[in-house]
Design an enzyme around this catalytic site. Structure first.
Site, PDB file in Angstrom:
ATOM      1  N   HIS A 283      -8.413   0.642  -4.001  1.00  0.00           N
ATOM      2  CA  HIS A 283      -9.321   0.377  -2.872  1.00  0.00           C
ATOM      3  C   HIS A 283     -10.063   1.680  -2.568  1.00  0.00           C
ATOM      4  CE1 HIS A 283      -9.535  -0.659   1.741  1.00  0.00           C
ATOM      5  NE2 HIS A 283     -10.728  -0.640   1.170  1.00  0.00           N
TER       6      HIS A 283
ATOM      7  N   GLY B 204      -9.107   3.619   7.124  1.00  0.00           N
ATOM      8  CA  GLY B 204      -8.852   5.046   7.284  1.00  0.00           C
ATOM      9  C   GLY B 204      -7.380   5.399   7.443  1.00  0.00           C
TER      10      GLY B 204
ATOM     11  N   ASP C 115      -6.361  -6.644   4.458  1.00  0.00           N
ATOM     12  CA  ASP C 115      -5.808  -5.288   4.420  1.00  0.00           C
ATOM     13  C   ASP C 115      -5.893  -4.679   5.818  1.00  0.00           C
ATOM     14  OD1 ASP C 115      -5.031  -2.723   3.824  1.00  0.00           O
ATOM     15  OD2 ASP C 115      -6.757  -2.254   2.545  1.00  0.00           O
TER      16      ASP C 115
ATOM     17  N   MET D 193      -9.346   7.716  -0.368  1.00  0.00           N
ATOM     18  CA  MET D 193     -10.187   8.088   0.785  1.00  0.00           C
ATOM     19  C   MET D 193     -10.732   9.493   0.582  1.00  0.00           C
ATOM     20  SD  MET D 193      -7.874   6.790   3.961  1.00  0.00           S
ATOM     21  CE  MET D 193      -6.947   5.251   3.918  1.00  0.00           C
TER      22      MET D 193
ATOM     23  N   ASP E 249      -4.956   3.453  -1.905  1.00  0.00           N
ATOM     24  CA  ASP E 249      -6.056   3.734  -0.987  1.00  0.00           C
ATOM     25  C   ASP E 249      -6.666   5.094  -1.295  1.00  0.00           C
ATOM     26  OD1 ASP E 249      -6.122   1.423   0.819  1.00  0.00           O
ATOM     27  OD2 ASP E 249      -4.070   2.035   1.332  1.00  0.00           O
TER      28      ASP E 249
ATOM     29  N   MET F 178     -11.333  -6.402   5.544  1.00  0.00           N
ATOM     30  CA  MET F 178     -10.515  -5.442   6.293  1.00  0.00           C
ATOM     31  C   MET F 178     -10.128  -6.050   7.638  1.00  0.00           C
ATOM     32  SD  MET F 178     -10.107  -2.770   4.399  1.00  0.00           S
ATOM     33  CE  MET F 178      -9.183  -1.854   5.642  1.00  0.00           C
TER      34      MET F 178
ATOM     35  N   MET G  14     -12.293   3.855  -0.592  1.00  0.00           N
ATOM     36  CA  MET G  14     -12.966   4.096   0.697  1.00  0.00           C
ATOM     37  C   MET G  14     -13.662   5.433   0.577  1.00  0.00           C
ATOM     38  SD  MET G  14      -9.881   2.680   3.051  1.00  0.00           S
ATOM     39  CE  MET G  14      -8.768   2.825   1.661  1.00  0.00           C
TER      40      MET G  14
ATOM     41  N   SER H  22       0.833  -1.205   0.000  1.00  0.00           N
ATOM     42  CA  SER H  22       0.000   0.000   0.000  1.00  0.00           C
ATOM     43  C   SER H  22       0.863   1.247   0.000  1.00  0.00           C
ATOM     44  CB  SER H  22      -0.896   0.013   1.232  1.00  0.00           C
ATOM     45  OG  SER H  22      -1.457   1.302   1.382  1.00  0.00           O
TER      46      SER H  22
ATOM     47  N   HIS I 170      -1.177  -1.283  -4.226  1.00  0.00           N
ATOM     48  CA  HIS I 170      -2.467  -1.014  -3.582  1.00  0.00           C
ATOM     49  C   HIS I 170      -2.604   0.488  -3.372  1.00  0.00           C
ATOM     50  CE1 HIS I 170      -5.887  -2.218  -1.003  1.00  0.00           C
ATOM     51  NE2 HIS I 170      -5.517  -1.227  -0.201  1.00  0.00           N
TER      52      HIS I 170
HETATM   53  C1  DX5 Z   1      -6.353   1.307   5.647  1.00  0.00           C
HETATM   54  C2  DX5 Z   1      -5.901   1.011   4.244  1.00  0.00           C
HETATM   55  C3  DX5 Z   1      -4.746   0.112   4.153  1.00  0.00           C
HETATM   56  C4  DX5 Z   1      -3.487   0.615   4.802  1.00  0.00           C
HETATM   57  C5  DX5 Z   1      -2.796  -0.566   5.381  1.00  0.00           C
HETATM   58  O1  DX5 Z   1      -7.614   1.881   5.613  1.00  0.00           O
HETATM   59  O2  DX5 Z   1      -6.960   0.420   3.482  1.00  0.00           O
HETATM   60  O3  DX5 Z   1      -4.498  -0.273   2.813  1.00  0.00           O
HETATM   61  O4  DX5 Z   1      -2.598   1.254   3.933  1.00  0.00           O
HETATM   62  O5  DX5 Z   1      -1.675  -0.134   6.067  1.00  0.00           O
HETATM   63  P1  DX5 Z   1      -0.908  -1.061   7.090  1.00  0.00           P
HETATM   64  O6  DX5 Z   1      -0.429  -2.244   6.342  1.00  0.00           O
HETATM   65  O7  DX5 Z   1       0.183  -0.187   7.595  1.00  0.00           O
HETATM   66  O8  DX5 Z   1      -1.911  -1.441   8.175  1.00  0.00           O
HETATM   67 ZN    ZN Z   2      -6.464  -0.463   1.515  1.00  0.00          ZN
END
Ligand code: DX5
Ligand code: ZN
Length: 231
Positions: free
Chosen positions: A65, A141, A174, A36, A34, A136, A67, A8, A32
């Site tokens: 991904h 977040g 994740d 948001m 993210d 998850m 969110m 990620s 990956h």
């Molecule tokens: C959290 C994200 C993850 C995050 C994971 O909401 O969806 O993809 O980057 O990070 P780590 O691996 O550090 O928990």
């Molecule tokens: Zn993610």
């Protein structure tokens, strides 16, 4: 497909994204991303313009991904832009079947994400619409949160459901995935692993990916045949 690792970039240096992706491109299977929106989750990261820019610089396929509050409105555009996998959240989608089909029609793998407290049972009939189910293992977040063991039985149940229906469903985990937690996830039936901190927080991100992959491969229920044809 076997074990796949999707680092990620949430934990990468956002000012140097192309270089940060280049660092993992020999060792990882996906990147990956993210997305948001500060509504579905209390954090704001990046959106379609940056994904479009990154697509031009990434040797790896993008695993987006989302969110965001309105995935029905936005998800197909990520697939049309060239993301090879697009994940929408069950808690946010108002018309998940239509949106998942639009993602597939645009040429990407369609994936549904469930937050830690969202049961998988109510989505059992939808599994055939999915290329991947994202479970998850933290509340979404933020990167760097503690892995939630409470999700492990759900991973196992989801894998059993997919087997029972003879589906080639990838199960992604994740959140808090690291050398300490990845084996438990693999044992439970996950096969695609997102890791932010465990990769980008490491001195050598490519080495960290190789270590994670080896740990998961040793525990998966579908290991590559070992010693086949020897002696
Ligand atoms: C959290 C994200 C993850 C995050 C994971 O909401 O969806 O993809 O980057 O990070 P780590 O691996 O550090 O928990
Ligand atoms: Zn993610």
């Amino acid at each position: 497909m076997g074990i796949q690792i999707s680092p990620s970039i949430l934990s990468a240096d956002f000012a140097r994204l192309a270089e940060e992706v280049a660092v993992i491109s020999e060792a990882a299977d996906w990147v990956h991303v993210d997305v948001m929106d500060n509504h579905f989750v209390p954090n704001l990261t990046l959106g379609l313009p940056i994904v479009e820019a990154l697509l031009k610089h990434s040797a790896l396929p993008l695993d987006c991904h989302l969110m965001i509050e309105d995935p029905d409105r936005w998800a197909p555009a990520y697939a049309e832009a060239g993301a090879k996998s697009v994940t929408i959240h069950a808690e946010a989608a108002k018309a998940p079947i239509r949106t998942l089909r639009m993602i597939r029609a645009a040429g990407a793998r369609a994936s549904l994400a469930l937050n830690p407290a969202t049961p998988v049972e109510q989505y059992e009939d939808l599994l055939g619409e999915l290329d991947m189910l994202l479970l998850m293992t933290v509340e979404p977040g933020f990167g760097g949160q503690k892995f939630l063991d409470v999700v492990l039985p759900k991973i196992h149940r989801a894998r059993e459901m997919a087997k029972g229906r003879d589906l080639d469903l990838w199960i992604q985990v994740d959140g808090g995935v690291s050398a300490e937690t990845i084996e438990r996830c693999a044992e439970a039936g996950a096969d695609v692993f997102v890791a932010g901190n465990a990769v980008y927080g490491a001195e050598d991100p490519a080495d960290a990916i190789r270590e994670l992959r080896a740990l998961a491969e040793a525990k998966t229920a579908h290991p590559k045949p070992i010693g086949f044809g020897r002696g």
